[in-house]
Design a protein around this motif. Structure first.
Motif, PDB file in Angstrom:
ATOM      1  N   ARG A 138      11.420   2.189   0.917  1.00  0.00           N
ATOM      2  CA  ARG A 138      10.111   2.605   0.422  1.00  0.00           C
ATOM      3  C   ARG A 138       9.422   3.547   1.403  1.00  0.00           C
ATOM      4  N   LEU A 139       9.505   3.212   2.677  1.00  0.00           N
ATOM      5  CA  LEU A 139       8.830   4.040   3.677  1.00  0.00           C
ATOM      6  C   LEU A 139       9.515   5.396   3.807  1.00  0.00           C
ATOM      7  N   GLN A 140      10.832   5.395   3.761  1.00  0.00           N
ATOM      8  CA  GLN A 140      11.569   6.656   3.874  1.00  0.00           C
ATOM      9  C   GLN A 140      11.354   7.560   2.670  1.00  0.00           C
ATOM     10  N   ALA A 141      10.951   6.979   1.552  1.00  0.00           N
ATOM     11  CA  ALA A 141      10.713   7.768   0.349  1.00  0.00           C
ATOM     12  C   ALA A 141       9.373   8.500   0.378  1.00  0.00           C
ATOM     13  N   GLN A 142       8.531   8.177   1.345  1.00  0.00           N
ATOM     14  CA  GLN A 142       7.223   8.822   1.434  1.00  0.00           C
ATOM     15  C   GLN A 142       7.344  10.214   2.064  1.00  0.00           C
ATOM     16  N   ARG A 143       6.403  11.089   1.734  1.00  0.00           N
ATOM     17  CA  ARG A 143       6.419  12.446   2.274  1.00  0.00           C
ATOM     18  C   ARG A 143       6.121  12.411   3.770  1.00  0.00           C
ATOM     19  N   PRO A 144       7.002  12.931   4.602  1.00  0.00           N
ATOM     20  CA  PRO A 144       6.826  12.847   6.061  1.00  0.00           C
ATOM     21  C   PRO A 144       5.614  13.599   6.576  1.00  0.00           C
ATOM     22  N   ARG A 145       5.112  14.583   5.801  1.00  0.00           N
ATOM     23  CA  ARG A 145       3.960  15.346   6.274  1.00  0.00           C
ATOM     24  C   ARG A 145       2.646  14.580   6.133  1.00  0.00           C
ATOM     25  N   GLU A 146       2.666  13.530   5.329  1.00  0.00           N
ATOM     26  CA  GLU A 146       1.440  12.754   5.157  1.00  0.00           C
ATOM     27  C   GLU A 146       1.166  11.930   6.411  1.00  0.00           C
ATOM     28  N   SER A 147      -0.077  11.532   6.577  1.00  0.00           N
ATOM     29  CA  SER A 147      -0.446  10.703   7.726  1.00  0.00           C
ATOM     30  C   SER A 147       0.251   9.351   7.633  1.00  0.00           C
ATOM     31  N   LEU A 148       0.414   8.744   8.795  1.00  0.00           N
ATOM     32  CA  LEU A 148       1.049   7.426   8.819  1.00  0.00           C
ATOM     33  C   LEU A 148       0.257   6.430   7.979  1.00  0.00           C
ATOM     34  N   SER A 149      -1.066   6.505   8.055  1.00  0.00           N
ATOM     35  CA  SER A 149      -1.896   5.574   7.304  1.00  0.00           C
ATOM     36  C   SER A 149      -1.645   5.700   5.803  1.00  0.00           C
ATOM     37  N   ASN A 150      -1.521   6.930   5.308  1.00  0.00           N
ATOM     38  CA  ASN A 150      -1.258   7.134   3.883  1.00  0.00           C
ATOM     39  C   ASN A 150       0.131   6.643   3.489  1.00  0.00           C
ATOM     40  N   ARG A 151       1.100   6.914   4.359  1.00  0.00           N
ATOM     41  CA  ARG A 151       2.463   6.459   4.045  1.00  0.00           C
ATOM     42  C   ARG A 151       2.532   4.934   3.970  1.00  0.00           C
ATOM     43  N   LEU A 152       1.847   4.247   4.877  1.00  0.00           N
ATOM     44  CA  LEU A 152       1.838   2.783   4.862  1.00  0.00           C
ATOM     45  C   LEU A 152       1.111   2.248   3.634  1.00  0.00           C
ATOM     46  N   ARG A 153       0.027   2.923   3.270  1.00  0.00           N
ATOM     47  CA  ARG A 153      -0.730   2.489   2.105  1.00  0.00           C
ATOM     48  C   ARG A 153       0.079   2.652   0.836  1.00  0.00           C
ATOM     49  N   LYS A 154       0.744   3.798   0.686  1.00  0.00           N
ATOM     50  CA  LYS A 154       1.497   4.068  -0.535  1.00  0.00           C
ATOM     51  C   LYS A 154       2.787   3.244  -0.608  1.00  0.00           C
ATOM     52  N   ALA A 155       3.443   3.061   0.530  1.00  0.00           N
ATOM     53  CA  ALA A 155       4.721   2.338   0.521  1.00  0.00           C
ATOM     54  C   ALA A 155       4.534   0.836   0.317  1.00  0.00           C
ATOM     55  N   PHE A 156       3.484   0.289   0.929  1.00  0.00           N
ATOM     56  CA  PHE A 156       3.366  -1.169   0.955  1.00  0.00           C
ATOM     57  C   PHE A 156       2.038  -1.697   0.413  1.00  0.00           C
ATOM     58  N   ALA A 157       1.171  -0.808  -0.072  1.00  0.00           N
ATOM     59  CA  ALA A 157      -0.153  -1.210  -0.570  1.00  0.00           C
ATOM     60  C   ALA A 157      -0.921  -1.996   0.483  1.00  0.00           C
ATOM     61  N   LEU A 158      -0.838  -1.548   1.720  1.00  0.00           N
ATOM     62  CA  LEU A 158      -1.544  -2.212   2.814  1.00  0.00           C
ATOM     63  C   LEU A 158      -2.993  -1.741   2.864  1.00  0.00           C
ATOM     64  N   ASP A 159      -3.916  -2.683   3.100  1.00  0.00           N
ATOM     65  CA  ASP A 159      -5.310  -2.302   3.258  1.00  0.00           C
ATOM     66  C   ASP A 159      -5.548  -1.811   4.687  1.00  0.00           C
ATOM     67  N   SER A 160      -6.773  -1.420   4.969  1.00  0.00           N
ATOM     68  CA  SER A 160      -7.071  -0.813   6.266  1.00  0.00           C
ATOM     69  C   SER A 160      -6.831  -1.774   7.424  1.00  0.00           C
ATOM     70  N   THR A 161      -7.104  -3.062   7.226  1.00  0.00           N
ATOM     71  CA  THR A 161      -6.892  -4.046   8.293  1.00  0.00           C
ATOM     72  C   THR A 161      -5.418  -4.169   8.634  1.00  0.00           C
TER      73      THR A 161
END
Length: 407
Positions: free
Chosen positions: A278-301
């Motif tokens: 899931r993480l590798q499928a994210q666009r590498p140019r996006e910020s780490l925070s966005n990649r984590l949010r999109k890959a795993f639906a993680l909140d800010s905490t």
């Protein structure tokens, strides 16, 4: 039919579940029962428990249920076998409170409240002649007398038997302040918080910014034990059912080593290899925070926790590994008074098999003032009801032996 030519008098000190249940049994078996309570009303901690849904007991198989009591299992086993979870459920239903088992196996009244049950219970006790005496703070013994401080001054009573059910040492504003331990110091193990919050070694500003946020359905791992549930961030640290289930081991480890490290699984239902894809499928140019949010639906905490626990140039492999095993070092427990329950209290070796205090013949004890602990999930209330009944049976047997001339 009662074996007593005249009804013997029993003083029960403490009007929580253990004390009230003992009063119900003894009054139904020919005893004259007075329940003394230091607070202005009875069952305050029970009512507090009912605010979030009154979890009476648990429906899991009895062997698994008993294992939740840890080192106290052998001590409490007989009492719980004599009054097991299904009997507690039937008792509640006999008071007009039908129960149900939730998806987790926890048993609740359908009303999800303690107040209807307590009202019906008090009506039954009144019908059986139980006298409730509130604003009576137990101050100890004076020969055969037991003494209380009341708004009108000191009063004394000389019952034929005494049953103590004064609770542990948490939530003192509800009545269980643990001050009774000074009267039985030689028989009492020191109190310690159980089912409590813990203090992580996080910066104060992190807790301040995220106070009140919840990490939903996370997994925790410590010393080969895994739990799952929600974690809430407070101004003091972390609390939640997943942590409470580990509290005994964590408390002991911190006392021994000054800290304990748990592993947090932010996505326990997602295998690590699937998380990596899931993480590798994210666009590498996006910020780490966005990649984590999109890959795993993680909140800010959760995202900040994950970033803080990995290097700035962390690889996808490092990130997903930490997602599944994020280390959190705990350095202390929350305060004793804020704990849901407490460990410590009257030791097993201070009581006989009938829950009578060996140093005080005719004085019995039950409930949270005994030295046992259990996780949340219905185990605490079940232990109080079962030991309350066991101690009441001990009182009755002791009184009957007196009548028979055995004692």
């Amino acid at each position: 039919m009662s074996r007593f030519p005249l009804p013997p008098s029993v003083a029960i000190i403490g009007a929580g579940p253990a004390g009230l249940f003992a009063a119900e049994y003894l009054s139904a078996h020919g005893c004259r029962v007075d329940v003394f309570e230091q607070m202005p009303s009875v069952g305050r901690k029970l009512l507090m428990a009912g605010r979030s849904g009154l979890n009476l007991t648990h429906s899991e198989p009895l062997d698994l249920f008993l294992a939740r009591y840890g080192s106290a299992q052998s001590w409490l086993s007989t009492a719980i076998h004599a009054f097991p979870p299904d009997q507690l459920r039937k008792w509640a239903e006999g008071l007009g409170q039908p129960c149900f088992s939730g998806s987790s196996g926890r048993v609740f009244p359908r009303s999800m409240k303690a107040s209807p049950l307590l009202r019906a219970w008090l009506a039954r006790l009144a019908k059986q002649g139980v006298i409730l005496r509130t604003r009576h703070r137990f101050t100890g013994w004076d020969g055969k007398h037991i003494r209380f401080e009341t708004p009108e001054g000191t009063v004394a009573s000389t019952p034929d038997a005494v049953l103590l059910a004064m609770g542990g040492a948490s939530w003192s504003r509800l009545g269980s302040d643990g001050k009774w331990a000074d009267l039985l110091a030689a028989e009492t193990a020191p109190f310690a918080p159980a089912n409590c919050g813990f203090t992580p070694d996080w910066p104060d500003d992190f807790l301040r910014r995220h106070e009140g946020n919840i990490l939903h359905s996370v997994g925790l791992f410590f010393e080969n034990e895994t739990t799952r549930g929600d974690l809430t961030l407070t101004a003091r640290g972390l609390e939640g059912s997943a942590l409470y289930a580990l509290s005994a081991r964590l408390r002991e480890a911190i006392a021994r080593d000054r800290s304990a490290t748990i592993l947090l699984d932010l996505r326990p239902t997602l295998p690590e290899d699937a998380a990596l894809k899931r993480l590798q499928a994210q666009r590498p140019r996006e910020s780490l925070s966005n990649r984590l949010r999109k890959a795993f639906a993680l909140d800010s905490t959760a995202r900040e926790l994950l970033r803080n626990a990995t290097p700035k140039d962390a690889t996808p492999h490092q990130l997903t590994h930490t997602l599944k095993a994020l280390p959190i070092t705990l350095t202390g427990t929350d305060t004793l008074d804020r704990a849901i329950s407490t460990a410590g209290g009257l030791r097993q070796d201070a009581l006989d098999e009938h829950f009578m205090i060996r140093s005080r013949p005719g004085v019995f004890a039950a409930g949270e003032m005994l030295d046992w602990e259990a996780p949340t999930g219905g185990y605490l209330l079940q232990g109080c009801f079962s030991t309350g009944l066991a101690a009441a049976k001990g009182v009755l047997g002791w009184l009957e032996s007196s009548v028979s001339g055995i004692r």
